[in-house]
Design a protein around this motif. Structure first.
Motif, PDB file in Angstrom:
ATOM      1  N   ASP A  12       0.911  -1.292  -0.015  1.00 33.27           N
ATOM      2  CA  ASP A  12       0.190  -0.151   0.043  1.00 33.27           C
ATOM      3  C   ASP A  12       0.965   1.401  -0.035  1.00 33.27           C
ATOM      4  N   PRO A  13       1.036   2.080  -1.164  1.00 33.35           N
ATOM      5  CA  PRO A  13       1.847   3.303  -1.073  1.00 33.35           C
ATOM      6  C   PRO A  13       1.185   4.323  -0.147  1.00 33.35           C
ATOM      7  N   PHE A  14       0.125   3.998   0.608  1.00 33.64           N
ATOM      8  CA  PHE A  14      -0.395   5.315   1.328  1.00 33.64           C
ATOM      9  C   PHE A  14      -0.180   4.831   2.771  1.00 33.64           C
ATOM     10  N   ALA A  15       0.306   3.375   2.838  1.00 35.62           N
ATOM     11  CA  ALA A  15       0.642   2.962   4.390  1.00 35.62           C
ATOM     12  C   ALA A  15       1.443   3.914   5.185  1.00 35.62           C
ATOM     13  N   GLU A  16       1.020   4.228   6.285  1.00 32.52           N
ATOM     14  CA  GLU A  16       1.744   5.119   7.366  1.00 32.52           C
ATOM     15  C   GLU A  16       3.139   4.425   7.455  1.00 32.52           C
ATOM     16  N   VAL A  17       3.817   5.092   7.481  1.00 37.51           N
ATOM     17  CA  VAL A  17       5.551   4.594   7.758  1.00 37.51           C
ATOM     18  C   VAL A  17       5.626   5.131   9.054  1.00 37.51           C
ATOM     19  N   SER A  18       5.857   4.079   9.999  1.00 35.82           N
ATOM     20  CA  SER A  18       6.296   4.355  11.366  1.00 35.82           C
ATOM     21  C   SER A  18       7.759   4.374  11.511  1.00 35.82           C
ATOM     22  N   ALA A  19       8.136   5.454  12.269  1.00 29.84           N
ATOM     23  CA  ALA A  19       9.602   5.499  12.457  1.00 29.84           C
ATOM     24  C   ALA A  19       9.672   5.970  13.980  1.00 29.84           C
ATOM     25  N   GLU A  20      10.597   5.743  14.734  1.00 29.59           N
ATOM     26  CA  GLU A  20      10.822   6.102  15.762  1.00 29.59           C
ATOM     27  C   GLU A  20      11.400   7.388  15.957  1.00 29.59           C
ATOM     28  N   THR A  21      10.858   7.961  16.802  1.00 36.51           N
ATOM     29  CA  THR A  21      11.132   9.639  16.941  1.00 36.51           C
ATOM     30  C   THR A  21      12.392   9.576  17.929  1.00 36.51           C
ATOM     31  N   PRO A  22      13.370  10.169  17.375  1.00 33.41           N
ATOM     32  CA  PRO A  22      14.765  10.078  18.198  1.00 33.41           C
ATOM     33  C   PRO A  22      14.479  10.778  19.562  1.00 33.41           C
ATOM     34  N   ALA A  23      14.841  10.533  20.481  1.00 30.05           N
ATOM     35  CA  ALA A  23      14.767  11.120  21.809  1.00 30.05           C
ATOM     36  C   ALA A  23      15.514  12.694  21.757  1.00 30.05           C
ATOM     37  N   GLU A  24      14.867  13.583  22.647  1.00 34.45           N
ATOM     38  CA  GLU A  24      15.613  14.786  22.920  1.00 34.45           C
ATOM     39  C   GLU A  24      16.331  14.725  23.971  1.00 34.45           C
ATOM     40  N   THR A  25      17.530  15.438  23.560  1.00 32.61           N
ATOM     41  CA  THR A  25      18.541  15.667  24.626  1.00 32.61           C
ATOM     42  C   THR A  25      18.075  16.667  25.468  1.00 32.61           C
ATOM     43  N   PRO A  26      18.475  16.769  26.849  1.00 33.48           N
ATOM     44  CA  PRO A  26      18.102  17.802  27.696  1.00 33.48           C
ATOM     45  C   PRO A  26      18.518  19.200  27.287  1.00 33.48           C
ATOM     46  N   GLU A  27      19.587  19.444  26.332  1.00 32.55           N
ATOM     47  CA  GLU A  27      19.954  20.599  25.826  1.00 32.55           C
ATOM     48  C   GLU A  27      18.785  21.063  24.689  1.00 32.55           C
ATOM     49  N   GLU A  28      18.468  20.072  24.092  1.00 33.13           N
ATOM     50  CA  GLU A  28      17.371  20.513  22.871  1.00 33.13           C
ATOM     51  C   GLU A  28      16.032  20.731  23.544  1.00 33.13           C
ATOM     52  N   HIS A  29      15.700  19.952  24.611  1.00 31.51           N
ATOM     53  CA  HIS A  29      14.563  20.257  25.289  1.00 31.51           C
ATOM     54  C   HIS A  29      14.495  21.565  26.076  1.00 31.51           C
ATOM     55  N   GLU A  30      15.676  22.064  26.622  1.00 32.03           N
ATOM     56  CA  GLU A  30      15.314  23.380  27.246  1.00 32.03           C
ATOM     57  C   GLU A  30      15.578  24.372  26.104  1.00 32.03           C
ATOM     58  N   ALA A  31      15.929  24.235  25.151  1.00 29.22           N
ATOM     59  CA  ALA A  31      15.940  25.204  24.019  1.00 29.22           C
ATOM     60  C   ALA A  31      14.607  25.475  23.566  1.00 29.22           C
ATOM     61  N   ARG A  32      13.818  24.247  23.540  1.00 27.52           N
ATOM     62  CA  ARG A  32      12.379  24.171  22.919  1.00 27.52           C
ATOM     63  C   ARG A  32      11.614  24.910  23.951  1.00 27.52           C
ATOM     64  N   LEU A  33      11.703  24.861  24.904  1.00 30.08           N
ATOM     65  CA  LEU A  33      10.914  25.528  26.272  1.00 30.08           C
ATOM     66  C   LEU A  33      11.357  26.949  26.228  1.00 30.08           C
ATOM     67  N   ALA A  34      12.680  27.423  25.897  1.00 30.38           N
ATOM     68  CA  ALA A  34      13.098  28.788  25.841  1.00 30.38           C
ATOM     69  C   ALA A  34      12.406  29.603  24.798  1.00 30.38           C
ATOM     70  N   ARG A  35      12.124  28.822  23.574  1.00 30.72           N
ATOM     71  CA  ARG A  35      11.721  29.556  22.383  1.00 30.72           C
ATOM     72  C   ARG A  35      10.269  29.739  22.925  1.00 30.72           C
ATOM     73  N   ARG A  36       9.557  28.537  23.397  1.00 28.13           N
ATOM     74  CA  ARG A  36       8.040  28.891  23.602  1.00 28.13           C
ATOM     75  C   ARG A  36       7.826  29.843  24.633  1.00 28.13           C
ATOM     76  N   ARG A  37       8.864  29.920  25.608  1.00 25.13           N
ATOM     77  CA  ARG A  37       8.742  31.172  26.720  1.00 25.13           C
ATOM     78  C   ARG A  37       8.865  32.555  25.986  1.00 25.13           C
ATOM     79  N   ALA A  38       9.861  32.571  24.945  1.00 26.09           N
ATOM     80  CA  ALA A  38      10.003  33.910  24.318  1.00 26.09           C
ATOM     81  C   ALA A  38       8.776  34.113  23.486  1.00 26.09           C
TER      82      ALA A  38
END
Length: 320
Positions: A12-38
């Motif tokens: 099925d060409p339209f079948a959903e391709v599942s892929a594992e989301t790579p885990a955030e590093t603590p630095e990336e998580h903190e940066a994302r929260l900082a952008r949201r706060r900004a």
């Protein structure tokens, strides 16, 4: 026997391709929260700025519209000569009488004639307090010539009982005068004297003032027994009268005026002009049912057109 392989279903060409989301590093998580706060902080600052500008605009609008235009620096307009009058009020009518109307059923003015005159403006020392008139009595509202001879005379003067016991607060009553007092202002008084006798002028009153700009104003009121009698005098004044105050008088147009219904108007001005480039004298004749009014304004420097129009219009309002 040949074995047949089981066919496989196409992918099925339209079948959903599942892929594992790579885990955030603590630095990336903190940066994302900082952008949201900004982003949230920026939105809050814009909302606050918008509110401040809205409040400032509202305050500025109130600051501009609340005071008089002439009190605002840079927006004051030069005075055009108009005066400041108190709120105009009509005097009370005697018991059982009604106000004049334009249907012909009731065309006589029954109020005290002196209180139908325009009061003096602030510029002439007048008060801005609205007039409070005394309760009319039979003696106060009677015609000044009622106690005279049966044939009314233009020289009849009011009796002592014609004055109310108390004057209205904020406005002194005008003066009773004889009907023929107006003759002294005419260059040729003979014809007008004859008309006052024939049409039986019943009463007369006058008010005068001089404003701070040097303009002298005089308003006379003459009362007659019927509208056709007052019309005779009004017609003669506007067509034949030659006032001493208006040498070389000429009729002026008043077609653009907000004239008052039920009041006839004829306006004239002198041919001489003053330093301001305006006529040194203006006069208006008003005919209102049984009353005739004569408004004379003089000033060697010139009578402002706006002041003349204002006085004539307000006096007409009181007579309509």
């Amino acid at each position: 026997m040949t074995d047949h392989a089981t066919p496989h279903a196409p992918a099925d060409p339209f079948a959903e391709v599942s892929a594992e989301t790579p885990a955030e590093t603590p630095e990336e998580h903190e940066a994302r929260l900082a952008r949201r706060r900004a982003r949230r902080g920026a939105a809050a600052r814009w909302a606050t700025a918008t509110l401040v500008f809205a409040l400032a605009g509202t305050g500025a609008a109130l600051a501009v519209t609340a005071p008089e235009r002439t009190d605002l620096p840079g927006l004051a307009t030069p005075g055009d000569g108009r005066y400041t009058f108190p709120p105009l009020t009509l005097p009370p009518l005697p018991s059982g009488s009604s106000a004049p109307d334009r249907t012909g059923r009731n065309v006589l003015h029954t109020a005290d004639l002196r209180y139908l005159l325009l009061p003096a403006p602030k510029e002439a020392g007048g008060t801005l307090t609205p007039a409070l008139y005394p309760i009319p009595t039979a003696a106060a509202t009677a015609s000044p010539s009622a106690s005279a001879t049966p044939a009314p005379s233009p020289t009849a003067s009011p009796s002592a009982s014609a004055s109310p016991s108390t004057a209205p607060s904020g406005q002194a009553p005008a003066e009773w005068v004889t009907c023929d007092a107006i003759l002294a202002e005419q260059q040729d008084p003979a014809k007008l004297r004859e008309l006052l006798l024939r049409d039986a002028c019943r009463a007369a009153t006058v008010r005068e003032w001089t404003a701070s700009d040097g303009t002298r104003t005089q308003i006379r009121l003459l009362r007659f027994g019927a509208s056709f009698e007052s019309w005779d005098v009004f017609s003669a004044l506007r067509s034949d009268a030659r006032s001493k105050a208006l040498p070389g008088a000429k009729t002026t147009s008043h077609g653009v005026w907000d004239t008052v219904e039920g009041v006839h108007l004829d306006a004239q001005e002198s041919s001489a002009t003053g330093a301001k480039g305006t006529p040194t004298a203006r006069i208006a004749y008003l005919g209102a049912s049984d009353l005739v009014a004569v408004i004379t304004m003089t000033n060697p420097d010139g009578v402002p057109a706006a002041a003349f129009r204002q006085v004539v219009t307000l006096q007409s309002d009181l007579l309509a």
